[in-house]
Scaffold this motif. Structure first.
Motif, PDB file in Angstrom:
ATOM      1  N   ARG A 159      14.508 -14.021   1.917  1.00  0.00           N
ATOM      2  CA  ARG A 159      14.161 -12.626   2.195  1.00  0.00           C
ATOM      3  C   ARG A 159      13.764 -12.452   3.664  1.00  0.00           C
ATOM      4  N   PHE A 160      13.048 -13.436   4.183  1.00  0.00           N
ATOM      5  CA  PHE A 160      12.653 -13.344   5.588  1.00  0.00           C
ATOM      6  C   PHE A 160      13.860 -13.423   6.512  1.00  0.00           C
ATOM      7  N   LEU A 161      14.809 -14.302   6.199  1.00  0.00           N
ATOM      8  CA  LEU A 161      16.006 -14.426   7.018  1.00  0.00           C
ATOM      9  C   LEU A 161      16.845 -13.152   6.966  1.00  0.00           C
ATOM     10  N   VAL A 162      16.930 -12.532   5.795  1.00  0.00           N
ATOM     11  CA  VAL A 162      17.682 -11.288   5.667  1.00  0.00           C
ATOM     12  C   VAL A 162      17.028 -10.187   6.500  1.00  0.00           C
ATOM     13  N   TRP A 163      15.702 -10.085   6.409  1.00  0.00           N
ATOM     14  CA  TRP A 163      14.980  -9.044   7.136  1.00  0.00           C
ATOM     15  C   TRP A 163      15.144  -9.220   8.640  1.00  0.00           C
ATOM     16  N   THR A 164      14.914 -10.421   9.126  1.00  0.00           N
ATOM     17  CA  THR A 164      15.040 -10.665  10.568  1.00  0.00           C
ATOM     18  C   THR A 164      16.493 -10.566  11.024  1.00  0.00           C
ATOM     19  N   GLY A 165      17.437 -10.997  10.166  1.00  0.00           N
ATOM     20  CA  GLY A 165      18.848 -10.924  10.529  1.00  0.00           C
ATOM     21  C   GLY A 165      19.320  -9.500  10.718  1.00  0.00           C
ATOM     22  N   VAL A 166      18.931  -8.614   9.796  1.00  0.00           N
ATOM     23  CA  VAL A 166      19.320  -7.207   9.918  1.00  0.00           C
ATOM     24  C   VAL A 166      18.672  -6.582  11.153  1.00  0.00           C
ATOM     25  N   SER A 167      17.412  -6.903  11.400  1.00  0.00           N
ATOM     26  CA  SER A 167      16.720  -6.369  12.582  1.00  0.00           C
ATOM     27  C   SER A 167      17.411  -6.802  13.866  1.00  0.00           C
ATOM     28  N   GLN A 168      17.753  -8.084  13.957  1.00  0.00           N
ATOM     29  CA  GLN A 168      18.409  -8.581  15.158  1.00  0.00           C
ATOM     30  C   GLN A 168      19.810  -8.000  15.314  1.00  0.00           C
ATOM     31  N   ALA A 169      20.542  -7.880  14.217  1.00  0.00           N
ATOM     32  CA  ALA A 169      21.881  -7.302  14.287  1.00  0.00           C
ATOM     33  C   ALA A 169      21.826  -5.854  14.758  1.00  0.00           C
ATOM     34  N   TRP A 170      20.859  -5.098  14.252  1.00  0.00           N
ATOM     35  CA  TRP A 170      20.691  -3.708  14.669  1.00  0.00           C
ATOM     36  C   TRP A 170      20.352  -3.640  16.161  1.00  0.00           C
ATOM     37  N   THR A 171      19.445  -4.489  16.604  1.00  0.00           N
ATOM     38  CA  THR A 171      19.013  -4.470  17.997  1.00  0.00           C
ATOM     39  C   THR A 171      20.149  -4.822  18.943  1.00  0.00           C
ATOM     40  N   PHE A 172      20.850  -5.921  18.657  1.00  0.00           N
ATOM     41  CA  PHE A 172      21.938  -6.333  19.540  1.00  0.00           C
ATOM     42  C   PHE A 172      23.104  -5.344  19.494  1.00  0.00           C
ATOM     43  N   GLY A 173      23.376  -4.793  18.311  1.00  0.00           N
ATOM     44  CA  GLY A 173      24.442  -3.806  18.204  1.00  0.00           C
ATOM     45  C   GLY A 173      24.147  -2.557  19.010  1.00  0.00           C
ATOM     46  N   ALA A 174      22.907  -2.053  18.909  1.00  0.00           N
ATOM     47  CA  ALA A 174      22.528  -0.873  19.670  1.00  0.00           C
ATOM     48  C   ALA A 174      22.550  -1.157  21.171  1.00  0.00           C
ATOM     49  N   THR A 175      22.065  -2.330  21.563  1.00  0.00           N
ATOM     50  CA  THR A 175      22.070  -2.697  22.985  1.00  0.00           C
ATOM     51  C   THR A 175      23.488  -2.789  23.527  1.00  0.00           C
ATOM     52  N   PHE A 176      24.367  -3.406  22.752  1.00  0.00           N
ATOM     53  CA  PHE A 176      25.764  -3.529  23.176  1.00  0.00           C
ATOM     54  C   PHE A 176      26.401  -2.159  23.358  1.00  0.00           C
ATOM     55  N   TYR A 177      26.171  -1.275  22.399  1.00  0.00           N
ATOM     56  CA  TYR A 177      26.797   0.043  22.470  1.00  0.00           C
ATOM     57  C   TYR A 177      26.261   0.846  23.645  1.00  0.00           C
ATOM     58  N   ILE A 178      24.951   0.787  23.874  1.00  0.00           N
ATOM     59  CA  ILE A 178      24.337   1.589  24.932  1.00  0.00           C
ATOM     60  C   ILE A 178      24.769   1.112  26.315  1.00  0.00           C
ATOM     61  N   ILE A 179      24.887  -0.219  26.486  1.00  0.00           N
ATOM     62  CA  ILE A 179      25.160  -0.773  27.811  1.00  0.00           C
ATOM     63  C   ILE A 179      26.654  -0.938  28.067  1.00  0.00           C
ATOM     64  N   VAL A 180      27.364  -1.515  27.104  1.00  0.00           N
ATOM     65  CA  VAL A 180      28.747  -1.917  27.344  1.00  0.00           C
ATOM     66  C   VAL A 180      29.727  -0.757  27.155  1.00  0.00           C
ATOM     67  N   VAL A 181      29.581  -0.001  26.082  1.00  0.00           N
ATOM     68  CA  VAL A 181      30.569   1.025  25.754  1.00  0.00           C
ATOM     69  C   VAL A 181      30.696   2.085  26.860  1.00  0.00           C
ATOM     70  N   PRO A 182      29.596   2.674  27.388  1.00  0.00           N
ATOM     71  CA  PRO A 182      29.773   3.639  28.481  1.00  0.00           C
ATOM     72  C   PRO A 182      30.454   3.037  29.706  1.00  0.00           C
ATOM     73  N   PHE A 183      30.130   1.786  30.027  1.00  0.00           N
ATOM     74  CA  PHE A 183      30.749   1.142  31.176  1.00  0.00           C
ATOM     75  C   PHE A 183      32.250   0.980  30.966  1.00  0.00           C
ATOM     76  N   VAL A 184      32.651   0.525  29.777  1.00  0.00           N
ATOM     77  CA  VAL A 184      34.068   0.341  29.486  1.00  0.00           C
ATOM     78  C   VAL A 184      34.801   1.674  29.510  1.00  0.00           C
ATOM     79  N   GLU A 185      34.190   2.713  28.963  1.00  0.00           N
ATOM     80  CA  GLU A 185      34.825   4.026  28.968  1.00  0.00           C
ATOM     81  C   GLU A 185      35.044   4.535  30.394  1.00  0.00           C
ATOM     82  N   GLU A 186      34.060   4.327  31.262  1.00  0.00           N
ATOM     83  CA  GLU A 186      34.204   4.776  32.636  1.00  0.00           C
ATOM     84  C   GLU A 186      35.297   3.987  33.360  1.00  0.00           C
ATOM     85  N   VAL A 187      35.355   2.682  33.116  1.00  0.00           N
ATOM     86  CA  VAL A 187      36.396   1.863  33.739  1.00  0.00           C
ATOM     87  C   VAL A 187      37.781   2.337  33.303  1.00  0.00           C
ATOM     88  N   ILE A 188      37.939   2.599  32.009  1.00  0.00           N
ATOM     89  CA  ILE A 188      39.219   3.084  31.502  1.00  0.00           C
ATOM     90  C   ILE A 188      39.568   4.436  32.105  1.00  0.00           C
TER      91      ILE A 188
END
Length: 211
Positions: A159-188
């Motif tokens: 249960r602890f691994l599931v809780w921390t795993g979902v939290s980390q996945a959410w955090t890294f996913g949001a960070t990736f989208y906020i930082i990488v996606v706008p940059f890639v869109e502008e480059v394109i």
């Protein structure tokens, strides 16, 4: 929309939120045997640290929102809105993107832009959806998700691994989208405009400058 009053609210929220957080953290730690004289042991306990973190999140948000709300006026909102609208992408001006939705007539002057009231009237539903979804997701991540850890005093490993795993996945996913996606869109976008301009030059097409 960022404004001067919002900037004041954010500044006060950061400073006063930190003061409230540290104060509550130390007050809670002082209730344990030895008080603050046993500083390292008591301030390092889980519950005082949790108290400080929760107060930091709540106090900072409440102070920032309250100050911004009571110091904002229609006049300052209009001035800040006009300044915000001047931030534009020269490769694709927003007046060209939203001319259909806002019923903009071609005047040849890109700075002739509709008022704030027009935007609120046209995009009122989108604004409400943003408030509901943004507030709902924030409530879930700040309150509901941490409270799930209190369902059981002792969590098993799975249960602890599931809780921390979902939290980390959410955090890294949001960070990736906020930082990488706008940059890639502008480059394109820049590369697309470069190719378009190159083809026009090859075909001898002259793009007129519109003031």
């Amino acid at each position: 929309m960022w404004s001067r009053t919002t900037g004041v609210g954010v500044s006060l929220g950061c400073v006063l939120g930190a003061v409230c957080s540290i104060s509550c953290w130390l007050i809670h730690a002082s209730t344990y045997p030895g008080g603050l004289s046993d500083f390292i042991a008591n301030t390092g306990r889980g519950l005082p640290m949790l108290t400080g973190n929760v107060i930091a999140i709540i106090a900072g948000g409440v102070i920032c929102s309250t100050v911004s709300f009571f110091t904002s006026t229609p006049e300052t909102d209009q001035v800040d809105w006009n300044e915000t609208r001047d931030i534009d992408n020269p490769l694709k001006p927003w007046t060209q993107i939203y001319k259909t939705e806002l019923n903009l007539k071609p005047t040849g002057r890109y700075h002739d832009r509709p008022s704030l009231e027009t935007f609120e009237e046209v995009y009122g539903q989108e604004k409400r959806i943003a408030w509901i979804l943004g507030g709902g997701i924030s409530f879930i991540m700040v309150f509901v998700w941490p409270l799930l850890m209190l369902e059981s005093v002792v969590q098993d490993q799975l249960r602890f691994l599931v809780w921390t795993g979902v939290s980390q996945a959410w955090t890294f996913g949001a960070t990736f989208y906020i930082i990488v996606v706008p940059f890639v869109e502008e480059v394109i976008e820049v590369y697309g405009q470069y190719k378009k301009k190159k083809e026009e030059n090859r075909a001898g097409v002259i793009t007129p400058f519109i003031n």
